[in-house]
Design a protein around this motif. Structure first.
Motif, PDB file in Angstrom:
ATOM      1  N   PRO A  66       0.824  -1.218   0.000  1.00 25.81           N
ATOM      2  CA  PRO A  66       0.000   0.000   0.000  1.00 25.81           C
ATOM      3  C   PRO A  66       0.855   1.263   0.000  1.00 25.81           C
ATOM      4  CG  PRO A  66      -0.147  -1.135   2.123  1.00 25.81           C
ATOM      5  CD  PRO A  66       0.720  -1.967   1.244  1.00 25.81           C
ATOM      6  N   LEU A  67       0.478   2.190  -0.846  1.00 21.28           N
ATOM      7  CA  LEU A  67       1.054   3.542  -0.825  1.00 21.28           C
ATOM      8  C   LEU A  67       0.142   4.473  -0.033  1.00 21.28           C
ATOM      9  CD1 LEU A  67       2.189   3.878  -4.552  1.00 21.28           C
ATOM     10  CD2 LEU A  67       3.643   3.492  -2.549  1.00 21.28           C
ATOM     11  N   LEU A  68      -1.123   4.144   0.004  1.00 21.17           N
ATOM     12  CA  LEU A  68      -2.121   4.892   0.757  1.00 21.17           C
ATOM     13  C   LEU A  68      -2.246   4.243   2.131  1.00 21.17           C
ATOM     14  CD1 LEU A  68      -4.537   6.935   0.816  1.00 21.17           C
ATOM     15  CD2 LEU A  68      -5.943   5.069  -0.082  1.00 21.17           C
ATOM     16  N   THR A  69      -2.111   5.030   3.178  1.00 18.60           N
ATOM     17  CA  THR A  69      -2.266   4.468   4.524  1.00 18.60           C
ATOM     18  C   THR A  69      -3.745   4.322   4.855  1.00 18.60           C
ATOM     19  OG1 THR A  69      -2.327   6.607   5.662  1.00 18.60           O
ATOM     20  CG2 THR A  69      -0.130   5.586   5.309  1.00 18.60           C
ATOM     21  N   ARG A  70      -4.020   3.418   5.764  1.00 18.81           N
ATOM     22  CA  ARG A  70      -5.407   3.226   6.198  1.00 18.81           C
ATOM     23  C   ARG A  70      -5.909   4.496   6.882  1.00 18.81           C
ATOM     24  NH1 ARG A  70      -9.279   1.646   9.585  1.00 18.81           N
ATOM     25  NH2 ARG A  70     -10.729   0.073   8.816  1.00 18.81           N
ATOM     26  N   GLU A  71      -5.039   5.133   7.637  1.00 20.63           N
ATOM     27  CA  GLU A  71      -5.431   6.351   8.342  1.00 20.63           C
ATOM     28  C   GLU A  71      -5.839   7.450   7.366  1.00 20.63           C
ATOM     29  OE1 GLU A  71      -2.558   4.607   8.954  1.00 20.63           O
ATOM     30  OE2 GLU A  71      -3.287   3.672  10.783  1.00 20.63           O
ATOM     31  N   ALA A  72      -5.071   7.614   6.281  1.00 19.04           N
ATOM     32  CA  ALA A  72      -5.399   8.629   5.277  1.00 19.04           C
ATOM     33  C   ALA A  72      -6.721   8.291   4.586  1.00 19.04           C
ATOM     34  CB  ALA A  72      -4.281   8.754   4.254  1.00 19.04           C
ATOM     35  N   TYR A  73      -6.916   7.016   4.278  1.00 19.15           N
ATOM     36  CA  TYR A  73      -8.155   6.569   3.635  1.00 19.15           C
ATOM     37  C   TYR A  73      -9.359   6.823   4.542  1.00 19.15           C
ATOM     38  CZ  TYR A  73     -11.756   3.348   1.984  1.00 19.15           C
ATOM     39  OH  TYR A  73     -12.940   2.800   1.583  1.00 19.15           O
ATOM     40  N   VAL A  74      -9.256   6.400   5.800  1.00 18.97           N
ATOM     41  CA  VAL A  74     -10.365   6.577   6.744  1.00 18.97           C
ATOM     42  C   VAL A  74     -10.652   8.069   6.941  1.00 18.97           C
ATOM     43  CG1 VAL A  74     -11.065   6.290   9.167  1.00 18.97           C
ATOM     44  CG2 VAL A  74     -10.078   4.369   7.915  1.00 18.97           C
ATOM     45  N   GLY A  75      -9.604   8.867   7.033  1.00 14.34           N
ATOM     46  CA  GLY A  75      -9.789  10.304   7.195  1.00 14.34           C
ATOM     47  C   GLY A  75     -10.539  10.925   6.029  1.00 14.34           C
ATOM     48  N   ALA A  76     -10.128  10.571   4.815  1.00 13.80           N
ATOM     49  CA  ALA A  76     -10.773  11.127   3.624  1.00 13.80           C
ATOM     50  C   ALA A  76     -12.220  10.644   3.495  1.00 13.80           C
ATOM     51  CB  ALA A  76      -9.973  10.764   2.377  1.00 13.80           C
ATOM     52  N   GLU A  77     -12.442   9.361   3.734  1.00 18.95           N
ATOM     53  CA  GLU A  77     -13.795   8.808   3.637  1.00 18.95           C
ATOM     54  C   GLU A  77     -14.711   9.410   4.702  1.00 18.95           C
ATOM     55  OE1 GLU A  77     -15.336   6.507   1.383  1.00 18.95           O
ATOM     56  OE2 GLU A  77     -13.573   7.147   0.256  1.00 18.95           O
ATOM     57  N   SER A  78     -14.188   9.549   5.912  1.00 15.67           N
ATOM     58  CA  SER A  78     -14.981  10.123   7.007  1.00 15.67           C
ATOM     59  C   SER A  78     -15.364  11.565   6.700  1.00 15.67           C
ATOM     60  CB  SER A  78     -14.194  10.075   8.323  1.00 15.67           C
ATOM     61  OG  SER A  78     -13.876   8.761   8.662  1.00 15.67           O
ATOM     62  N   GLN A  79     -14.399  12.337   6.232  1.00  9.92           N
ATOM     63  CA  GLN A  79     -14.684  13.728   5.908  1.00  9.92           C
ATOM     64  C   GLN A  79     -15.669  13.824   4.756  1.00  9.92           C
ATOM     65  OE1 GLN A  79     -13.547  16.428   7.815  1.00  9.92           O
ATOM     66  NE2 GLN A  79     -15.246  17.322   6.681  1.00  9.92           N
ATOM     67  N   GLY A  80     -15.509  12.946   3.771  1.00  9.07           N
ATOM     68  CA  GLY A  80     -16.441  12.927   2.642  1.00  9.07           C
ATOM     69  C   GLY A  80     -17.865  12.641   3.093  1.00  9.07           C
TER      70      GLY A  80
END
Length: 120
Positions: A66-80
């Motif tokens: 993974p180049l995308l961290t789970r934390e970054a993914y969760v943050g973006a999805e949550s904000q979305g």
């Protein structure tokens, strides 16, 4: 970067286990999801194109990480989610869950402790 629900299943396998070959990814996700090897290969290819995964050749196999961290993914999805449904605000989300009896006693206790910690 937008990750689909199906792509997130592949990402979760990599976040849990680290670098994997396509065969190892398939072993993790095919049976539980009812997917074919072809489906997983397409998902891996999409994630590489999106730069969510790195692909490193070792002999005849590729190793994916993974180049995308789970934390970054969760943050973006949550904000979305907050932006789309609650005008970017967290309180209306919590209110929604409280009004639909979705908060357990443990959830309420954890939220109270969080609010106390933030207030200090």
């Amino acid at each position: 970067m937008k990750i689909s629900a199906a792509e997130s299943v592949v990402m979760e396998a990599l976040w849990r286990r680290g670098t994997l070959t396509s065969e190892a990814i398939m072993a993790e996700v095919c049976e539980p999801q009812g997917w074919t090897e072809g489906t997983v290969k397409v998902l891996i290819s999409r994630l590489v194109k999106k730069k969510a995964l790195a692909a490193r050749a070792e002999g005849r196999r590729y190793h994916y990480s993974p180049l995308l961290t789970r934390e970054a993914y969760v943050g973006a999805e949550s904000q979305g989610l907050l932006d789309r449904l609650f005008d970017g605000r967290l309180a209306p989300l919590v209110m929604h869950f409280s009004q639909s009896d979705k908060l357990s006693d443990q959830d309420i206790a954890e939220l109270k402790a969080l609010v106390e910690r933030i207030g200090k």
